[in-house]
Design a protein around this motif. Structure first.
Motif, PDB file in Angstrom:
ATOM      1  N   ASP A  34      50.425  58.121  21.217  1.00 44.17           N
ATOM      2  CA  ASP A  34      49.469  58.508  22.254  1.00 44.17           C
ATOM      3  C   ASP A  34      48.749  59.788  21.844  1.00 44.17           C
ATOM      4  OD1 ASP A  34      48.152  59.348  24.582  1.00 44.17           O
ATOM      5  OD2 ASP A  34      49.701  58.492  25.881  1.00 44.17           O
ATOM      6  N   LYS A  35      47.412  59.735  21.746  1.00 44.00           N
ATOM      7  CA  LYS A  35      46.629  60.883  21.300  1.00 44.00           C
ATOM      8  C   LYS A  35      46.752  62.092  22.219  1.00 44.00           C
ATOM      9  CE  LYS A  35      43.078  57.987  19.144  1.00 44.00           C
ATOM     10  NZ  LYS A  35      41.642  57.608  19.173  1.00 44.00           N
ATOM     11  N   ARG A  36      47.165  61.868  23.451  1.00 37.07           N
ATOM     12  CA  ARG A  36      47.323  62.994  24.374  1.00 37.07           C
ATOM     13  C   ARG A  36      48.436  63.943  23.945  1.00 37.07           C
ATOM     14  NH1 ARG A  36      47.606  59.445  29.802  1.00 37.07           N
ATOM     15  NH2 ARG A  36      48.901  58.250  28.353  1.00 37.07           N
ATOM     16  N   ASN A  37      49.274  63.500  23.015  1.00 36.02           N
ATOM     17  CA  ASN A  37      50.352  64.354  22.511  1.00 36.02           C
ATOM     18  C   ASN A  37      49.951  65.130  21.261  1.00 36.02           C
ATOM     19  OD1 ASN A  37      52.494  63.768  24.413  1.00 36.02           O
ATOM     20  ND2 ASN A  37      52.516  61.706  23.556  1.00 36.02           N
ATOM     21  N   SER A  38      48.680  65.025  20.879  1.00 32.56           N
ATOM     22  CA  SER A  38      48.204  65.746  19.704  1.00 32.56           C
ATOM     23  C   SER A  38      47.858  67.191  20.052  1.00 32.56           C
ATOM     24  CB  SER A  38      46.964  65.052  19.141  1.00 32.56           C
ATOM     25  OG  SER A  38      46.346  65.851  18.148  1.00 32.56           O
ATOM     26  N   ALA A  39      48.188  68.100  19.133  1.00 31.40           N
ATOM     27  CA  ALA A  39      47.827  69.506  19.301  1.00 31.40           C
ATOM     28  C   ALA A  39      46.494  69.821  18.627  1.00 31.40           C
ATOM     29  CB  ALA A  39      48.926  70.400  18.727  1.00 31.40           C
ATOM     30  N   ARG A  50      37.297  51.080  25.838  1.00 33.45           N
ATOM     31  CA  ARG A  50      37.635  49.655  25.835  1.00 33.45           C
ATOM     32  C   ARG A  50      38.296  49.211  24.539  1.00 33.45           C
ATOM     33  NH1 ARG A  50      32.379  46.710  28.610  1.00 33.45           N
ATOM     34  NH2 ARG A  50      33.176  46.681  30.743  1.00 33.45           N
ATOM     35  N   LEU A  51      38.102  49.951  23.456  1.00 32.04           N
ATOM     36  CA  LEU A  51      38.748  49.619  22.187  1.00 32.04           C
ATOM     37  C   LEU A  51      39.947  50.514  21.905  1.00 32.04           C
ATOM     38  CD1 LEU A  51      35.649  49.076  19.840  1.00 32.04           C
ATOM     39  CD2 LEU A  51      36.798  47.424  21.328  1.00 32.04           C
ATOM     40  N   ASP A  52      39.987  51.670  22.556  1.00 36.21           N
ATOM     41  CA  ASP A  52      41.014  52.663  22.262  1.00 36.21           C
ATOM     42  C   ASP A  52      42.338  52.370  22.955  1.00 36.21           C
ATOM     43  OD1 ASP A  52      41.116  54.852  20.521  1.00 36.21           O
ATOM     44  OD2 ASP A  52      41.208  56.264  22.198  1.00 36.21           O
ATOM     45  N   ALA A  53      42.308  51.584  24.024  1.00 35.18           N
ATOM     46  CA  ALA A  53      43.525  51.330  24.801  1.00 35.18           C
ATOM     47  C   ALA A  53      44.355  50.235  24.162  1.00 35.18           C
ATOM     48  CB  ALA A  53      43.138  50.946  26.232  1.00 35.18           C
ATOM     49  N   ASN A  54      44.641  50.386  22.852  1.00 39.29           N
ATOM     50  CA  ASN A  54      45.356  49.324  22.139  1.00 39.29           C
ATOM     51  C   ASN A  54      46.759  49.774  21.734  1.00 39.29           C
ATOM     52  OD1 ASN A  54      45.353  50.378  19.270  1.00 39.29           O
ATOM     53  ND2 ASN A  54      43.145  50.353  19.643  1.00 39.29           N
ATOM     54  N   LEU A  55      47.509  48.851  21.178  1.00 34.05           N
ATOM     55  CA  LEU A  55      48.915  49.090  20.869  1.00 34.05           C
ATOM     56  C   LEU A  55      49.131  50.212  19.863  1.00 34.05           C
ATOM     57  CD1 LEU A  55      50.142  45.389  20.659  1.00 34.05           C
ATOM     58  CD2 LEU A  55      50.592  47.010  22.497  1.00 34.05           C
ATOM     59  N   ASN A  57      47.737  53.018  19.908  1.00 36.91           N
ATOM     60  CA  ASN A  57      47.560  54.307  20.578  1.00 36.91           C
ATOM     61  C   ASN A  57      48.486  54.439  21.782  1.00 36.91           C
ATOM     62  OD1 ASN A  57      45.399  55.164  18.907  1.00 36.91           O
ATOM     63  ND2 ASN A  57      43.969  53.916  20.083  1.00 36.91           N
ATOM     64  N   MET A  58      49.539  53.654  21.807  1.00 28.23           N
ATOM     65  CA  MET A  58      50.297  53.481  23.034  1.00 28.23           C
ATOM     66  C   MET A  58      51.808  53.533  22.786  1.00 28.23           C
ATOM     67  SD  MET A  58      49.674  50.238  25.535  1.00 28.23           S
ATOM     68  CE  MET A  58      47.908  50.558  25.562  1.00 28.23           C
ATOM     69  N   ASP A  59      52.532  54.174  23.696  1.00 26.72           N
ATOM     70  CA  ASP A  59      53.990  54.224  23.655  1.00 26.72           C
ATOM     71  C   ASP A  59      54.558  53.332  24.759  1.00 26.72           C
ATOM     72  OD1 ASP A  59      53.856  56.205  21.639  1.00 26.72           O
ATOM     73  OD2 ASP A  59      53.639  57.778  23.154  1.00 26.72           O
ATOM     74  N   ASP A  60      55.879  53.163  24.745  1.00 23.57           N
ATOM     75  CA  ASP A  60      56.539  52.446  25.841  1.00 23.57           C
ATOM     76  C   ASP A  60      56.471  53.299  27.111  1.00 23.57           C
ATOM     77  OD1 ASP A  60      57.182  50.300  24.256  1.00 23.57           O
ATOM     78  OD2 ASP A  60      59.183  51.043  23.751  1.00 23.57           O
ATOM     79  N   PRO A  61      56.436  52.687  28.303  1.00 24.52           N
ATOM     80  CA  PRO A  61      56.646  51.250  28.543  1.00 24.52           C
ATOM     81  C   PRO A  61      55.385  50.394  28.421  1.00 24.52           C
ATOM     82  CG  PRO A  61      56.485  52.400  30.623  1.00 24.52           C
ATOM     83  CD  PRO A  61      56.415  53.469  29.565  1.00 24.52           C
ATOM     84  N   ASP A  62      54.191  51.018  28.374  1.00 28.64           N
ATOM     85  CA  ASP A  62      52.960  50.226  28.292  1.00 28.64           C
ATOM     86  C   ASP A  62      52.902  49.403  27.011  1.00 28.64           C
ATOM     87  OD1 ASP A  62      51.958  51.041  30.737  1.00 28.64           O
ATOM     88  OD2 ASP A  62      50.943  52.782  29.892  1.00 28.64           O
ATOM     89  N   HIS A  63      53.362  50.006  25.892  1.00 24.14           N
ATOM     90  CA  HIS A  63      53.369  49.284  24.626  1.00 24.14           C
ATOM     91  C   HIS A  63      54.188  48.006  24.727  1.00 24.14           C
ATOM     92  CE1 HIS A  63      55.391  48.404  20.750  1.00 24.14           C
ATOM     93  NE2 HIS A  63      54.172  48.504  20.286  1.00 24.14           N
ATOM     94  N   ALA A  64      55.395  48.107  25.283  1.00 24.76           N
ATOM     95  CA  ALA A  64      56.266  46.930  25.393  1.00 24.76           C
ATOM     96  C   ALA A  64      55.668  45.891  26.335  1.00 24.76           C
ATOM     97  CB  ALA A  64      57.646  47.360  25.890  1.00 24.76           C
ATOM     98  N   ARG A  65      55.047  46.339  27.416  1.00 30.04           N
ATOM     99  CA  ARG A  65      54.451  45.416  28.392  1.00 30.04           C
ATOM    100  C   ARG A  65      53.327  44.599  27.756  1.00 30.04           C
ATOM    101  NH1 ARG A  65      49.884  46.160  31.265  1.00 30.04           N
ATOM    102  NH2 ARG A  65      49.856  48.397  30.807  1.00 30.04           N
ATOM    103  N   PRO A 176      40.830  45.558  32.251  1.00 29.54           N
ATOM    104  CA  PRO A 176      39.704  45.213  31.369  1.00 29.54           C
ATOM    105  C   PRO A 176      39.747  45.943  30.025  1.00 29.54           C
ATOM    106  CG  PRO A 176      38.925  45.473  33.612  1.00 29.54           C
ATOM    107  CD  PRO A 176      40.369  45.910  33.605  1.00 29.54           C
ATOM    108  N   ASP A 177      40.092  47.233  30.037  1.00 30.57           N
ATOM    109  CA  ASP A 177      40.169  47.984  28.782  1.00 30.57           C
ATOM    110  C   ASP A 177      41.309  47.482  27.910  1.00 30.57           C
ATOM    111  OD1 ASP A 177      38.048  49.451  29.644  1.00 30.57           O
ATOM    112  OD2 ASP A 177      39.129  51.348  29.875  1.00 30.57           O
TER     113      ASP A 177
END
Length: 347
Positions: A34-39, A50-55, A57-65, A176-177
């Motif tokens: 997740d880019k929000r954890n970048s310093a 719409r393209l950035d919300a992909n696996l 860029n994603m951690d669990d639980p959203d990644h697993a879902r 949608p994203d």
């Protein structure tokens, strides 16, 4: 080994290269996608939401879902059921004169395979690949073109659903994203990795006549050659960037929280502490697994499809052209991929 480095764009990152550290890092939840954890270090492509919300860029639980939505389509059982179609597609190519394995064989074949899975025409996928190639080259307009293409494609398929993976994605409980970005990642990763694996394997075999002779007509050795290609010349030499959510220690090196961490897949796959004669291309190796397809929760979703597709593709090419010889090749200069721009051969 862990070192702080400066990337070509000047941004800082930490590069991890030892096999044990890379393997552990691939499964460590403290290394976030997740880019929000970048310093503020290297974060990869800047894509529309719409393209950035992909696996990637994603951690669990959203990644697993979200992974559960598409996972069944890439199961080993489903991929084996696709094998006759893969073999038929690969066997439909034949060449009378010199040809480029990348442009004339691996690319149209990989597009056809992912098109079969998703129910997307080869012409549409060819259009999309032009945009993704431009995106990898840094084009500022490519992301918008990809987004527009996918939004239109999803709208058309929503109106006329079919028995394919894209229709299943549309019917799933996704925003949608999430839907658009999942379609983007499935298509892009599905064909790009296959193109690179096929071409890399063909080059490595043509450069080694004794091994090439051994794999002809031997399915077990051919499968071993594909697997060794993944170790020796992995299409993704460095994992997708990760961000340390806490201070991490690798041996006597401390990586600060928020730092960008790159896990060196290619380096780990040639760690002499794990692989005997790591700089040699060998078909029969002990069971130590390479890391080209990842490890842990982000293990490559399309791993089985990539391996089976490459095995069928390389096998069909060698069977159809027993005199196949190398004329010239050119690697693409890239931090992100180990891929060939051109592989010219004679049949």
């Amino acid at each position: 080994m862990v070192r702080e480095i400066s990337l070509p764009d000047g941004s800082p990152a930490w590069l991890v290269t030892r096999y044990a550290d890379v393997r552990a890092g691939l499964a460590d939840p403290r290394l976030s996608l997740d880019k929000r954890n970048s310093a503020g270090g290297y974060a990869g492509f800047s894509l529309p939401p719409r393209l950035d919300a992909n696996l990637l860029n994603m951690d669990d639980p959203d990644h697993a879902r979200i992974r559960r939505v598409v996972g069944p389509a890439f199961s080993p059982r489903r991929v084996l059921a696709l094998r006759p179609a893969l073999a038929s597609l690969a066997g439909s190519f034949s060449f009378d004169g010199p040809f480029d394995v990348v442009a004339d064989y691996a690319t149209p074949l990989s597009l056809a395979v992912i098109g079969e899975l998703l129910g997307v025409s080869r012409d549409d996928l060819s259009r999309l690949r032009s945009s993704t190639t431009a995106l990898m080259g840094g084009s500022p307009d490519a992301a918008a073109a990809i987004e527009a293409f996918l939004v239109e494609l999803i709208s058309l398929r929503r109106a006329q659903p079919g028995d394919d993976l894209l229709s299943a994605m549309i019917a799933a409980p996704l925003s949608p994203d999430e839907l658009t970005s999942l379609a983007f990642l499935t298509i892009f990763a599905g064909y790009e990795n296959s193109i690179n694996l096929i071409a890399n394997c063909v080059l490595l075999l043509l450069e080694r006549p004794a091994i090439l002779a051994a794999v002809r007509g031997d399915e077990e050795l051919l499968r071993a050659a594909v697997d060794e290609t993944l170790r020796f010349e992995p299409p993704a030499p460095v994992s997708i960037r990760r961000f340390a959510t806490a201070e991490l220690t690798f041996g006597d090196v401390t990586v600060p929280a928020g730092a960008t961490v790159l896990l060196g897949i290619a380096a780990a796959n040639r760690d002499p502490a794990v692989f005997d004669a790591p700089d040699e291309f060998r078909l029969r190796r002990p069971a130590a697994p390479h890391l080209a397809l990842g490890h842990g929760p982000h293990h490559c979703l399309g791993a089985a499809l990539a391996v089976v597709s490459a095995t069928e593709a390389v096998g069909a090419l060698l069977a159809r052209h027993p005199g196949l010889t190398l004329r010239s090749s050119r690697w693409r200069p890239s931090l992100r991929t180990r891929s060939l721009e051109m592989l010219l051969v004679s049949p």
